[in-house]
Design an enzyme around this catalytic site. Structure first.
Site, mmCIF file in Angstrom:
data_model
loop_
_atom_site.group_PDB
_atom_site.id
_atom_site.type_symbol
_atom_site.label_atom_id
_atom_site.label_comp_id
_atom_site.label_asym_id
_atom_site.label_seq_id
_atom_site.Cartn_x
_atom_site.Cartn_y
_atom_site.Cartn_z
ATOM 1 N N MET A 22 0.068 4.366 -5.425
ATOM 2 C CA MET A 22 0.882 4.239 -4.890
ATOM 3 C C MET A 22 0.955 5.555 -3.507
ATOM 4 S SD MET A 22 5.121 5.333 -5.805
ATOM 5 C CE MET A 22 4.995 6.366 -6.598
ATOM 6 N N ASP A 24 3.531 4.647 0.134
ATOM 7 C CA ASP A 24 4.912 5.122 0.803
ATOM 8 C C ASP A 24 5.953 4.195 -0.022
ATOM 9 O OD1 ASP A 24 3.246 5.527 2.744
ATOM 10 O OD2 ASP A 24 3.902 4.255 4.049
ATOM 11 N N GLN A 40 4.311 1.042 -2.005
ATOM 12 C CA GLN A 40 3.069 0.651 -1.386
ATOM 13 C C GLN A 40 2.098 0.866 -2.540
ATOM 14 O OE1 GLN A 40 1.934 -0.297 1.993
ATOM 15 N NE2 GLN A 40 3.343 -1.195 1.500
ATOM 16 N N PHE A 80 2.940 -4.210 3.766
ATOM 17 C CA PHE A 80 2.627 -2.829 4.439
ATOM 18 C C PHE A 80 3.840 -2.351 4.173
ATOM 19 C CE2 PHE A 80 -1.701 -1.404 6.981
ATOM 20 C CZ PHE A 80 -2.328 -2.047 6.036
ATOM 21 N N SER A 81 4.216 -1.376 5.494
ATOM 22 C CA SER A 81 5.701 -0.633 4.817
ATOM 23 C C SER A 81 6.533 -1.409 5.778
ATOM 24 C CB SER A 81 6.330 0.915 5.264
ATOM 25 O OG SER A 81 4.546 1.672 4.024
ATOM 26 N N ASP A 148 5.849 -0.502 9.961
ATOM 27 C CA ASP A 148 6.833 0.511 9.767
ATOM 28 C C ASP A 148 8.145 -0.347 9.407
ATOM 29 O OD1 ASP A 148 4.769 1.046 7.914
ATOM 30 O OD2 ASP A 148 4.493 2.956 8.863
ATOM 31 N N GLU A 200 3.739 7.376 11.824
ATOM 32 C CA GLU A 200 4.654 6.245 10.943
ATOM 33 C C GLU A 200 5.351 6.128 10.155
ATOM 34 O OE1 GLU A 200 -0.175 4.922 9.215
ATOM 35 O OE2 GLU A 200 0.185 6.654 8.646
HETATM 36 C C1 FRU Z 1 1.806 4.877 5.830
HETATM 37 C C2 FRU Z 1 1.341 3.763 5.873
HETATM 38 C C3 FRU Z 1 1.956 2.616 6.739
HETATM 39 C C4 FRU Z 1 1.359 1.828 6.283
HETATM 40 C C5 FRU Z 1 1.692 2.040 4.974
HETATM 41 C C6 FRU Z 1 0.043 1.542 4.336
HETATM 42 O O1 FRU Z 1 1.091 5.880 4.777
HETATM 43 O O2 FRU Z 1 -0.745 4.557 6.734
HETATM 44 O O3 FRU Z 1 2.009 3.437 8.445
HETATM 45 O O4 FRU Z 1 2.593 0.372 6.539
HETATM 46 O O5 FRU Z 1 0.686 3.385 4.518
HETATM 47 O O6 FRU Z 1 -0.853 1.403 3.265
#
Ligand code: FRU
Length: 486
Positions: A22, A24, A40, A80-81, A148, A200
């Site tokens: 796991m 974000d 994530q 992704f996030s 993100d 991010e």
């Molecule tokens: C931050 C990140 C985000 C991305 C995600 C991918 O930790 O790098 O920018 O969306 O993790 O898992």
């Protein structure tokens, strides 16, 4: 992969998925009595990859029930996030007959081209099942580092606002939308503050000033992958104003402001629609420097305690203050009061032993050059939480905290400026859990969050003073419930 179950490394009051990788927190939102935590997640293993959105719900932010994966990766798309809103007015037209849509806006990472665009999925059954929108990606600027999206309702203007990172440029880009599907560029913020690492997980929201909900300012929280004070990744913030188009940071925040001075507080984002009007954030309690090597099984990765963010006036400027939300934990069960802490280490009585507990400490440094607590102590191991009177710092020393050998930079001392006036006691709230320590000083204005990996038997707590004598005013301990899967 073979999972060796080792529940001895399962946190008692921090969220972990039952198994697998796991990172974000995603899609934090409250809806109809439930706090939703998406995250994530790699459904297939304990390393980063196959990125999907895991899902858990809680009514009290303490007991989390893990649900099936909400958004699965596909052969061409990594999920992704991103964030989730509840579209009560059905601006998107995606709502059901008698239920508004929960709308997720997330980054589609195209596995073939490396492209990153923003996509939409929705649910009309309280987040249990999700459908991807046929127009995905709904926002695509042809970038490989555009990710993100944090979407929230901007009430003053009556539209949705998205904050999203142009990661390489160190820019937070703002967009607006009337329907969550068509997005118009508003403005850009950055580069500013810490720019050593890629940017991010931005989040832009109003917060109360000095406890007065009628006085608000805007906070922009940005995670930075490298160059944080404890090494590697960390989370910075900017105080300012948002006029519906542009975020303008106060000139007084020209220096970098860090949310947390420990090594393990990244990708912090806030809940939409928090029912008590608080601004609550959860962060991933890890660091990209060593997240992949962290020695836990069958899960890898834990979330921070949810924290209420607000601003306080201090030294003529506005600074962030964080209050951990652990209302469901039992109140203090043990305490010791008024006693000298002479030069040396003084173990507390047996009934203070705990691998997970919330401690409150009031300690007069007196003549000591350093003083504080050892937690998770035993068998040559200890995590030191101390005040250094000469340096005027709060510090966490995890050099002898247990397993530190999995990464060369892990065993280190992390510190933050902390000025105590003459005669002022050190007042700390310390959250000790199976694999972490979170320390709050100065009413939440100074915070250090660190992972630690002691042996399960290291459950002692000791007071210490060095170079002189300190005096304990009061120490209380509230023991957390026994560890268990999420
Ligand atoms: C931050 C990140 C985000 C991305 C995600 C991918 O930790 O790098 O920018 O969306 O993790 O898992």
């Amino acid at each position: 992969e073979l999972f060796v179950s080792d529940e001895a490394v399962r946190p008692a009051f921090h969220f972990t998925p039952a198994r697998n990788w796991m990172n974000d927190p995603n899609g934090l939102v409250w809806y109809d009595g439930e706090y939703h935590l998406f995250f994530q997640y790699n459904p297939l293993g304990s390393g980063w990859g196959n990125m999907s959105w895991g899902h858990a719900v809680s009514r009290d932010l303490l007991d989390w029930e893990e649900l099936p994966v909400a958004l699965e990766h596909t052969p061409t798309e990594a999920v992704f996030s991103g964030s989730v809103v509840v579209d009560r007015a059905d601006t998107s037209g995606l709502g059901g007959d008698d239920s508004p849509a929960m709308v997720a806006v997330y980054t589609s990472h195209d596995l073939l081209t490396g492209h990153q665009g923003q996509s939409v999925a929705w649910s009309t059954d309280k987040g249990r099942t999700w459908t991807r929108h046929p127009k995905n990606p709904v926002l695509d600027i042809g970038s490989t580092d555009f990710r993100d999206p944090k979407v929230s309702w901007y009430a003053e203007g009556g539209y949705w606002v998205m904050a999203v990172a142009l990661a390489i440029e160190r820019v937070v880009r703002l967009y607006r939308s009337d329907d969550l599907l068509v997005w118009t560029h508003l403005s850009d913020f950055g580069p500013a503050g810490s720019v050593d690492g890629v940017w991010e997980c931005p989040d832009l929201f109003p917060v109360a000033v000095d406890g007065d909900p009628a006085r608000t300012r805007w906070l922009l929280v940005v995670s930075v992958q490298e160059g944080a004070p404890a090494g590697g990744s960390g989370t910075q913030y900017f105080v300012g104003d948002f006029d519906g188009t542009t975020f303008t940071a106060d000139p007084s925040t020209e220096d970098v402001s860090w949310v947390d001075h420990g090594a393990d507080y990244y990708a912090a984002v806030s809940f939409n629609d928090e029912p008590h009007g608080r601004r609550l954030l959860i962060a991933w309690m890890s660091n990209w420097d060593y997240a992949r090597q962290v020695p836990t099984h069958p899960h890898r990765g834990a979330m921070s305690t949810p924290r209420a963010y607000e601003l306080r006036t201090a030294g003529g400027r506005l600074v962030l203050a964080q209050t951990p939300v652990v209302e469901g934990l039992p109140g203090p069960v043990h305490q010791v009061t008024s006693q000298p802490v002479c030069d040396g280490v003084h173990p507390l009585p047996e009934d203070f032993r705990a691998t997970s507990t919330v401690l409150t400490l009031e300690l007069d440094p007196g003549t000591a050059s350093r003083c504080g607590l050892h937690v998770r102590a035993g068998d040559g191991e200890r995590t030191v939480v101390g005040y250094d009177a000469g340096e005027r710092t709060l510090y966490v020393d995890r050099t002898r905290s247990g397993d530190t050998g999995f990464h060369p930079g892990f065993g280190a001392v992390h510190s933050a400026p902390l000025d105590l006036a003459a005669g002022e006691p050190l007042v700390l709230e310390i959250h000790v859990d199976t694999t972490s320590v979170e320390v709050y000083a100065d009413g939440g204005r100074v915070v250090i969050t660190d992972q630690v990996f002691p042996s399960p038997g290291s459950d002692g707590i000791a007071l210490f003073a060095e170079g002189g004598n300190a005096h304990l005013r009061r120490l209380t301990s509230a023991r957390a419930p026994a560890p268990g899967p999420a």
